[in-house]
Structure formats: structure tokens, C-alpha cells
Design an enzyme around this catalytic site. Structure first.
Site, mmCIF file in Angstrom:
data_model
loop_
_atom_site.group_PDB
_atom_site.id
_atom_site.type_symbol
_atom_site.label_atom_id
_atom_site.label_comp_id
_atom_site.label_asym_id
_atom_site.label_seq_id
_atom_site.Cartn_x
_atom_site.Cartn_y
_atom_site.Cartn_z
ATOM 1 N N ARG A 239 0.839 -1.191 0.000
ATOM 2 C CA ARG A 239 0.000 0.000 0.000
ATOM 3 C C ARG A 239 0.882 1.252 0.000
ATOM 4 N NH1 ARG A 239 -3.498 -2.745 -1.671
ATOM 5 N NH2 ARG A 239 -5.539 -3.147 -0.747
ATOM 6 N N GLU A 268 -4.022 7.295 -5.353
ATOM 7 C CA GLU A 268 -4.285 6.520 -6.574
ATOM 8 C C GLU A 268 -5.676 6.867 -7.074
ATOM 9 O OE1 GLU A 268 -3.766 2.357 -5.796
ATOM 10 O OE2 GLU A 268 -1.735 2.624 -5.067
ATOM 11 N N HIS A 286 -0.986 -0.214 -9.909
ATOM 12 C CA HIS A 286 -1.667 -1.071 -8.921
ATOM 13 C C HIS A 286 -2.301 -2.290 -9.620
ATOM 14 C CE1 HIS A 286 -3.733 -1.121 -4.735
ATOM 15 N NE2 HIS A 286 -3.566 -2.347 -5.193
HETATM 16 C C1 DGY Z 1 -5.864 -6.063 -2.888
HETATM 17 O O1 DGY Z 1 -6.517 -7.068 -3.138
HETATM 18 O O2 DGY Z 1 -5.777 -5.606 -1.742
HETATM 19 C C2 DGY Z 1 -5.213 -5.377 -4.047
HETATM 20 O O3 DGY Z 1 -4.228 -4.492 -3.660
HETATM 21 C C3 DGY Z 1 -6.249 -4.667 -4.870
HETATM 22 O O4 DGY Z 1 -6.777 -3.631 -4.129
#
Ligand code: DGY
Length: 321
Positions: A239, A268, A286
């Protein structure tokens, strides 16, 4: 009568097909909705369930507006810091996520980041696309070797362990920091450091796999980047909130970091474009779980959670605090 469902984002074809078959859903293929649009749609369609993704922030204020006829909110993601789970808990709304199914693909992508950043993939690719016409000398445009390096993992959970398994194939020595040490049989030879600060000076490559949220916010900052050896490579597929991006940019500009491979950003999709202007970054939008197989499995897992709750059972992947 089929249960009523709202899906807040576009889904892979096989997931949309199952939604069409099993649910009454106005947009079975999903829609890119804001939180306000989701709340309105839940009321308008008297929805029994909500399938959302991590692009929506579901804080206590939004959760308070979810109509009482909604019996589950299933996020199609493993991360869930976008949802105020205690607020959902307080109003007895079950929340679920999609663990396990995205572990391997996210670990694959982590290695794409490690290799892309270390071996200057973005620069080499740009040279080719601009029309490569001059061979390089043996001392020019050199990357940093990956094989045999020391890989530090912050967060040796499911994804961290899958990254460590791949690292063994690259002859790497794996170091890790978790709040608690894993039982030895789950460490697979990785060396535990009880503090991040103690681990960082030993990492040639650092990869983040800890969850987002207040506890890990900006855990990588000027001070912690400063503890990495000069020339280290930094990778983040967890993250963006874990990173102070000003400090990251400063470390990349000064050459303290050789390069960074990033799949996640503080904001994002409106990420800090200074990162894109640096030659020593390898950036992805991402996409850790973005394969047909994994996104389909995630959608199916979210639907399994919804189906369980709507048939009177507990969710398969409950998020209770
Ligand atoms: C998750 O599954 O947490 C991925 O980062 C997509 O948000």
C-alpha cells in the site's frame, strides 16, 4: 427470486456471467461508481448485498448510510483498510475480503518490480521504443544484480512468504521483520529481525508486504530510508500509505537508493508524477492481482462470501475486528 446485488466496479467476464445467473443486478458487468452512487443504487435497487473494490473509501460516514436491507459488503480485494470494519461491526454488517487467491500473482508482480527496478527495465524499454541505434560500452547503463542479493521483507505473511519462495530461486538471502516472529517451520530459512530499523542496514533490496492503515503509515520515511545501505533497491506492492513519498523521491534523487519499483502510491490513481520523471523508477498502476485467472478467482470468492451470508451462513472470509 434471485437476491439483489450491487457491484461497484467492472468485473471479469466469468464473474459477470455468474452474477447474471445467480443475482438480480442492474449492472452485472459492474460499474465504476462513487461511494455516493453506491449508496443511492443500494437503496434504489433494494439490494441484499454489495460487492465493492478498494477504489471506494467506506468510512464510518458511508457505512452509516448503507440501507438496513444490505446483509453483506464483500470487498474484492485482500486489503481492507478502505473499509471502517469496526463501524460495520457496530451495525452488525458482515464484511468480507478475498485472501489467498491473489497471493501468487502479487508475488509474481513483486518480482517484476524487483527485476524491473534493479535491471533498469523502464530505461532500456524507452531506448528501444525511441529506436536503439548505438551499442553501449561495457560500463554503460549498468543495472544492479538481483541474484544472490539480501532481500528484506517487511511483512512475511501470505504474500511475503510467496515472495520469499521465489527469492530462493534467485539465490537470495531472505531477511524479514514482522511484529511477531513466525514459527521456525514457516520461516523457510529467513532471518528474523525484531525491529525494522535493525533489519534495514542489511537489505540490498527491500520489499514491503505489510497491510496499510494507521499502524504502518509512512513507516518508510527519511529516517528509515536512511538506514538502507547506499545503492539499495526499494519495492512496494502493498500500500502506498506505508511510504513518505517526498522522502522516497529525495532518496532516489540523491542516489541513496539505486532504484524503486512501485505498484502502489499514496494517492491513486492521481499519483505523484514526480516519480514518473525520475529515470530510476519502475512504475505500475496497482496491478498486483491483475491476471484473468486471479481477478476471476477474486470475484468468485467475493460472490461465494455473498452467497454464504444470503443463505444464512457466516461469510467464508469474515473481517471482524
Ligand atoms: C488487494 O486485493 O488488496 C489489491 O491491492 C487490490 O486492491
Amino acid at each position: 427470486m434471485k437476491p439483489r446485488l450491487i457491484v461497484s466496479r467492472q468485473m471479469p467476464a466469468a464473474v459477470a456471467e455468474r452474477i447474471r445467473a445467480e443475482f438480480n443486478c442492474p449492472w452485472p458487468e459492474g460499474r465504476d461508481m462513487t461511494a455516493d452512487e453506491v449508496i443511492a443504487a443500494l437503496s434504489e435497487h433494494k439490494a441484499d448485498a454489495l460487492m465493492l473494490t478498494s477504489h471506494l473509501k467506506f468510512g464510518a460516514d458511508v457505512i452509516a448510510r448503507i440501507p438496513a436491507h444490505v446483509r453483506i459488503a464483500a470487498t474484492c480485494s485482500v486489503g481492507y483498510e478502505h473499509i471502517d470494519v469496526p463501524a460495520a461491526h457496530a451495525r452488525a454488517l458482515p464484511v468480507s475480503n478475498t485472501p489467498d487467491v491473489l497471493t501468487e500473482c502479487t508475488a509474481d508482480l513483486t518480482f517484476l518490480l524487483i527485476l524491473g527496478a534493479s535491471r533498469r527495465a523502464h530505461e532500456y524499454e524507452s531506448i528501444m521504443r525511441a529506436g536503439w541505434r548505438r551499442g553501449f560500452g561495457l560500463g554503460e547503463m549498468l543495472g544492479s544484480r538481483v541474484w544472490g542479493k539480501r532481500l528484506g521483507i517487511l511483512g512475511l505473511g501470505r504474500i511475503g512468504q510467496a515472495v520469499a519462495a521465489r527469492a530462493r530461486g534467485f539465490g537470495m538471502q531472505v531477511l524479514y521483520h514482522n511484529t511477531r516472529r513466525l514459527p521456525e517451520d514457516q520461516e523457510h530459512g529467513a532471518t528474523y529481525y525484531p525491529s525494522l530499523e535493525a533489519m534495514l542496514p542489511h537489505c540490498d533490496i527491500l520489499s514491503l508486504h505489510a497491510p496499510g492503515g494507521a499502524r504502518t503509515a509512512r513507516i518508510m520515511n527519511g529516517a528509515t530510508f536512511g538506514l538502507l545501505p547506499r545503492g539499495a533497491v526499494f519495492v512496494n506492492a502493498s500500500r502506498g500509505g506505508l511510504v513518505d513519498e517526498d522522502a522516497l523521491i529525495a532518496a532516489l534523487e540523491s542516489g541513496h537508493l539505486f532504484a524503486a519499483g512501485l505498484d502502489v502510491f499514496h494517492n491513486e490513481p492521481a499519483f505523484d508524477e514526480r516519480l514518473a520523471k525520475l529515470p530510476n523508477t519502475f512504475l505500475l498502476p496497482h496491478m498486483g492481482s491483475a491476471t484473468v485467472e486471479t481477478r476471476t478467482a477474486m470475484g468468485m470468492r467475493a460472490l461465494d462470501n455473498i452467497a454464504a451470508v444470503l443463505s444464512g451462513k457466516p461469510p467464508i472470509d469474515p473481517l471482524w475486528t
